[in-house]
Design a protein around this motif. Structure first.
Motif, PDB file in Angstrom:
ATOM      1  N   ILE A 260      61.036  63.825   9.421  1.00 50.84           N
ATOM      2  CA  ILE A 260      61.657  65.085   8.984  1.00 50.84           C
ATOM      3  C   ILE A 260      63.165  64.864   8.901  1.00 50.84           C
ATOM      4  N   LYS A 261      63.768  65.314   7.797  1.00 51.04           N
ATOM      5  CA  LYS A 261      65.213  65.152   7.628  1.00 51.04           C
ATOM      6  C   LYS A 261      65.917  66.505   7.728  1.00 51.04           C
ATOM      7  N   LEU A 262      66.939  66.562   8.568  1.00 50.39           N
ATOM      8  CA  LEU A 262      67.810  67.739   8.645  1.00 50.39           C
ATOM      9  C   LEU A 262      69.111  67.373   7.938  1.00 50.39           C
ATOM     10  N   GLU A 263      69.345  67.976   6.782  1.00 49.06           N
ATOM     11  CA  GLU A 263      70.496  67.591   5.964  1.00 49.06           C
ATOM     12  C   GLU A 263      71.465  68.738   5.700  1.00 49.06           C
ATOM     13  N   ASP A 264      71.159  69.915   6.226  1.00 49.26           N
ATOM     14  CA  ASP A 264      72.066  71.058   6.056  1.00 49.26           C
ATOM     15  C   ASP A 264      73.094  71.059   7.171  1.00 49.26           C
ATOM     16  N   ASN A 265      74.357  70.861   6.818  1.00 49.40           N
ATOM     17  CA  ASN A 265      75.432  70.834   7.799  1.00 49.40           C
ATOM     18  C   ASN A 265      76.006  72.237   7.975  1.00 49.40           C
ATOM     19  N   TYR A 266      75.952  72.743   9.210  1.00 47.52           N
ATOM     20  CA  TYR A 266      76.465  74.088   9.502  1.00 47.52           C
ATOM     21  C   TYR A 266      77.787  74.039  10.270  1.00 47.52           C
ATOM     22  N   ARG A 267      78.299  72.847  10.467  1.00 51.15           N
ATOM     23  CA  ARG A 267      79.528  72.697  11.247  1.00 51.15           C
ATOM     24  C   ARG A 267      80.766  72.704  10.365  1.00 51.15           C
ATOM     25  N   SER A 268      80.757  71.871   9.344  1.00 53.02           N
ATOM     26  CA  SER A 268      81.982  71.565   8.617  1.00 53.02           C
ATOM     27  C   SER A 268      82.030  72.224   7.244  1.00 53.02           C
ATOM     28  N   THR A 269      83.220  72.218   6.670  1.00 57.09           N
ATOM     29  CA  THR A 269      83.420  72.790   5.337  1.00 57.09           C
ATOM     30  C   THR A 269      82.896  71.843   4.261  1.00 57.09           C
ATOM     31  N   ARG A 270      82.764  72.359   3.053  1.00 58.87           N
ATOM     32  CA  ARG A 270      82.297  71.536   1.936  1.00 58.87           C
ATOM     33  C   ARG A 270      83.230  70.342   1.703  1.00 58.87           C
ATOM     34  N   GLU A 271      84.520  70.574   1.884  1.00 57.05           N
ATOM     35  CA  GLU A 271      85.500  69.515   1.656  1.00 57.05           C
ATOM     36  C   GLU A 271      85.313  68.367   2.653  1.00 57.05           C
ATOM     37  N   ILE A 272      85.098  68.714   3.903  1.00 58.04           N
ATOM     38  CA  ILE A 272      84.903  67.696   4.944  1.00 58.04           C
ATOM     39  C   ILE A 272      83.584  66.966   4.736  1.00 58.04           C
TER      40      ILE A 272
END
Length: 622
Positions: A260-272
């Motif tokens: 299973i892959k978790l690829e949604d980043n909820y920490r950083s901004t799109r730029e980072i």
């Protein structure tokens, strides 16, 4: 509470999957801790799995503490207290406390760190005539099945004596903890069967950092249900034995496992996130993952400066500016490739009066000379078979001098020639020309004092401090900094006790003394809560996050380091640095640096700076 509320599809699948073996590839900031803890809660609530039958193995106690607190919030304190959620080393200690007598350890055994080990080895080498060195003995000592004894007879002889002395001292060294458990299980299948039956569900966090010994522990346990979670993009500890192959080849080792892959980043901004994705795309030896961000932010600021000193001053000015806008200092971090950079920056921040907490062992009160002397008393009172602690007490000039170096050497030679154990000689009445009555009186007084109170580490520490009137001595000598060291040590012991008690774990003196040996530098963040900028190496920042991050020293030769040929690991390290930032990321580099010899060297910008803006067009993945 509905456990699946607010989870994305991949997280929900992670929580509810019924597959017996699962590999969860979790990108930075993708909510892996949330998914793991919700899975623990889901198994308990929906599948009636007991928390006492779950084993969560982590690589830092900070991560273990956070996980356990989250589980408590989901299923309550009573059931959560039964859950083991801690490091591999802590688990090994727990096993050895219960079964250590099978290999000659009682439950109050001591743990020796690298400094202790090298000190004992050096003493043995000198006793044996000084025909080898510690550096030559270590490979023989570390390899348990050393075969070529004839080629290195002196090294083998020293290693055997060292192992014998560990046994005599009721001690084990830090590097031997996990191998000792593995050997115990191999030689006692009934004990292994007990743990296999007990832990039906095993969870391994940060699986990409697993080394041979840890992987062997997992293999031996062979749990009915195995859940490993990690991110090969963040494998940065190969120098410590971690093998990225274990996560890359996991599906081959466990055919039919669910990935299973978790690829949604909820920490950083799109730029980072875009910068991190671009950077890591230049690696070849990795799995295929692409982070997706969910919030917009400011552009990443990249600055160059004529010199390292000007770079540091500009970073401090930026921190002051952000503080003036109301940002918390403790939500800012400065990350560097080396401890040396952090040391110099910390010195300048101290000069300018900017509060900074250096997250490393350098400002550790437990490593101060006087505090170490007091800890030696704690160690000996806890385990009076610990001859190493006894020797530290007798040879230290604090809190009391019992023996001169010459007298100590005399005593050691007398014990060797008379073939009397050192500790037995100390307590005999026939020591030629040496009076240890003061030591014996102190020991008896302390034993009496601790027998009349609760045996918690903070109380034991305070009892020793009071017995030797440490505060009065410091005040008479106007040693105010040392008073602060003692107070800080006491506060940290008390905070450690409180955090362990809250988690429903052992917070006795033995547990504390063992923790001192296997703790990691991130423990400082648990025990210190001051509002100060966090300064640390990128390695130390693994697993942490901050609102604002400054990554300094992005010059070729500094980062990536000129000392390594592993550019892919250096790139993963830079990826870790970038993904610590939630909202703002600043990257700086100096055009000149000063070497240890005072020479000024011209530098070029790091290759990684070009890579954060230009993704690799084609990449091979495994």
């Amino acid at each position: 509470m509905k456990l699946l509320d607010g989870l994305n599809d991949a997280q929900r699948r992670t929580v509810t999957s019924t597959a017996p073996v699962i590999l969860c590839l979790a990108g930075a900031g993708s909510g892996k801790t949330r998914a793991l803890t919700h899975r623990v809660a889901h198994l308990h609530r929906e599948h009636r799995a007991g928390t006492s039958n779950m084993l969560c193995l982590t690589f830092t106690r900070l991560a273990g503490k956070e996980m356990k607190e989250r589980v408590m919030a989901l299923i309550g304190q009573q059931e959560s207290r039964k859950l083991f959620c801690n490091t591999f080393h802590a688990f090994a200690v727990m096993v050895l406390r219960e079964w250590g007598e099978k290999i000659g350890l009682d439950e109050y055994f001591s743990i020796y760190d690298q400094e202790d080990r090298e000190s004992i080895l050096q003493a043995i080498i000198e006793e044996f005539g000084g025909r080898t060195t510690v550096g030559k003995v270590l490979p023989v000592l570390i390899e348990p099945d050393w075969k070529d004894e004839t080629a290195y007879p002196e090294e083998v002889r020293v290693a055997k004596e060292y192992r014998y002395r560990l046994q005599q001292n009721n001690a084990i060294d830090l590097d031997g903890l996990i191998p000792a458990v593995n050997d115990l299980w191999k030689s006692h299948p009934d004990i292994l069967a007990h743990y296999h039956k007990t832990y039906t569900h095993v969870f391994v966090d940060e699986f990409q950092d697993t080394n041979d010994e840890q992987m062997e522990m997992i293999r031996l346990l062979s749990p009915e249900n195995l859940f490993v979670v990690g991110d090969d993009f963040q494998n940065i500890y190969t120098w410590r034995g971690a093998k990225i192959e274990y996560i890359l080849t996991f599906p081959e080792r466990y055919p039919g496992c669910e990935v299973i892959k978790l690829e949604d980043n909820y920490r950083s901004t799109r730029e980072i996130v875009a910068a991190a994705n671009n950077l890591i795309s230049h690696n070849i030896h990795q799995t295929k993952k692409t982070l997706r961000a969910h919030k917009d932010g400011d552009v990443i600021e990249i600055f160059d400066f004529p010199s390292e000193q000007q770079e540091f001053k500009a970073v401090i000015d930026a921190i002051d500016l952000l503080r003036g806008k109301g940002e918390s200092l403790s939500d800012m971090a400065v990350l560097a490739r080396t401890n040396d950079q952090i040391d110099r920056l910390k010195g300048l921040m101290d000069e300018l009066g900017v509060p900074a907490l250096r997250v490393s062992g350098k400002d550790d009160p437990f490593k101060k000379r006087d505090i170490k002397a007091l800890l030696a008393w704690m160690e000996y009172l806890n385990n009076q078979h610990d001859v190493q602690a006894l020797k530290k007490i007798l040879t230290s000039d604090f809190p009391r001098r019992y023996l001169t170096r010459f007298q100590f050497s005399q005593l050691g030679l007398y014990a060797m020639h008379a073939e009397i154990p050192f500790d037995r000689l100390v307590f005999s009445d026939a020591i030629p020309g040496i009076d240890l009555s003061e030591f014996k009186a102190d020991l008896k007084a302390l034993e009496t004092a601790i027998s009349e109170t609760e045996y918690y580490p903070s109380i034991l520490f305070k009892t020793i401090v009071n017995h030797f009137k440490i505060g009065d001595f410091y005040r008479s000598q106007k040693l105010h900094n040392r008073i602060k060291d003692a107070e800080q040590a006491y506060r940290q012991i008390a905070r450690w006790e409180h955090s362990k008690e809250e988690a429903g774990e052992d917070f006795g003196a033995s547990s504390f003394l063992r923790w001192l040996r296997y703790r990691d530098i991130q423990e400082k963040l648990i025990l210190e809560n001051e509002d100060a900028v966090r300064l640390m190496t990128v390695h130390a920042a693994k697993g942490l996050e901050f609102g604002t991050v400054f990554v300094i020293g992005l010059a070729q030769g500094l980062f990536p380091s000129q000392r390594t040929e592993e550019v892919e690991e250096e790139r993963r390290l830079c990826y870790v640095a970038l993904t610590r930032a939630k909202d703002q990321l600043y990257i700086t580099w100096p055009k000149q640096i000063e070497t240890w010899g005072g020479r000024i060297l011209e530098t070029k910008q790091s290759q990684f700076l070009a890579e954060v803006t230009a993704p690799r067009v084609e990449r091979q993945v495994v």
